[in-house]
Design a protein around this motif. Sequence first.
Motif, short mmCIF file in Angstrom:
data_model
loop_
_atom_site.label_atom_id
_atom_site.label_comp_id
_atom_site.label_asym_id
_atom_site.label_seq_id
_atom_site.Cartn_x
_atom_site.Cartn_y
_atom_site.Cartn_z
N GLY A 1 35.35 -37.62 18.57
CA GLY A 1 35.90 -36.68 17.60
C GLY A 1 34.88 -36.24 16.56
N ASP A 2 33.76 -36.98 16.43
CA ASP A 2 32.71 -36.59 15.48
C ASP A 2 31.89 -35.45 16.06
OD1 ASP A 2 33.50 -38.56 13.76
OD2 ASP A 2 31.84 -39.93 14.21
N LYS A 3 31.43 -34.57 15.19
CA LYS A 3 30.55 -33.49 15.61
C LYS A 3 29.12 -33.92 15.31
CE LYS A 3 29.89 -28.55 15.44
NZ LYS A 3 30.39 -27.27 14.95
N ILE A 4 28.26 -33.91 16.35
CA ILE A 4 26.89 -34.37 16.18
C ILE A 4 25.90 -33.35 16.73
CG2 ILE A 4 27.56 -36.81 16.30
CD1 ILE A 4 26.24 -36.85 19.11
N LYS A 5 24.66 -33.51 16.33
CA LYS A 5 23.56 -32.72 16.86
C LYS A 5 22.43 -33.69 17.18
CE LYS A 5 20.42 -28.89 15.82
NZ LYS A 5 20.58 -28.21 17.06
N VAL A 6 21.97 -33.67 18.44
CA VAL A 6 20.88 -34.53 18.87
C VAL A 6 19.56 -33.79 18.66
CG1 VAL A 6 19.90 -35.78 20.83
CG2 VAL A 6 22.37 -35.63 20.58
N ALA A 7 18.58 -34.47 18.13
CA ALA A 7 17.28 -33.86 17.86
C ALA A 7 16.52 -33.67 19.17
CB ALA A 7 16.47 -34.73 16.90
N ASP A 8 16.71 -32.51 19.78
CA ASP A 8 16.03 -32.16 21.02
C ASP A 8 15.44 -30.78 20.83
OD1 ASP A 8 15.18 -31.70 23.60
OD2 ASP A 8 17.01 -32.43 24.54
N LYS A 9 14.11 -30.68 20.88
CA LYS A 9 13.46 -29.42 20.56
C LYS A 9 13.66 -28.35 21.62
CE LYS A 9 9.05 -30.79 22.51
NZ LYS A 9 7.65 -30.98 22.30
N ASP A 10 13.95 -28.74 22.86
CA ASP A 10 14.07 -27.77 23.94
C ASP A 10 15.48 -27.18 24.09
OD1 ASP A 10 11.42 -28.21 24.54
OD2 ASP A 10 11.87 -29.82 25.95
N GLU A 11 16.48 -27.95 23.78
CA GLU A 11 17.86 -27.52 24.00
C GLU A 11 18.69 -27.74 22.74
OE1 GLU A 11 19.16 -26.19 26.80
OE2 GLU A 11 17.25 -26.31 27.86
#
Length: 186
Positions: free
Chosen positions: A119-129
Amino acid sequence: MVDFFLSNQLLKQIALAILLVTGYAIFKHIGRKWIENLAQNKRVSLQRTQFVVKSFTAISFMLFVAIFVITLDLGFGDISLFLSSIFAVLGVALFAQWSILSNLTASILIFFVFPYRIGDKIKVADKDEDISGIIIDITMFHVILRHDNSNIITYPNNLILQKGGTKLVAAKENITPLNDSDETKS
């Protein structure tokens, strides 16, 4: 009579074996309950909980067997040669599948220490996508996200532990409290 029990080595080993088995059963029961309570508090799926419980049971059984054999002095030299041969073969076989094993291991780590929940909204540190979205499930191999454009992203567990992540929190809007006159108009 007491001297007979104290002097008989076989009876001592049998009593110690019963004590070890009882201790193992208690440890396994307490550990299982603790894992199930933790899973309930973290709202973890039943499949993941069962996987972690099975892993805990297997590891605790291997430790129990090792302690049992060493404590009772059951010819550990012969058993250690047999066990080391088995572990050598398993190590070579499992090394070929390191990616699968790292995902399973990461799944267990995510169960205990992952700071984000379903249920949490996250962003993964990925420079390509753009790997961002709401966590809809955490499985044994993947964290499943629903992107803002409704696409489903399956991201491997081992990578989500290796890369930094950010929990996205919606900005609070300026909400003004209702006036008494607004309540009477409704």
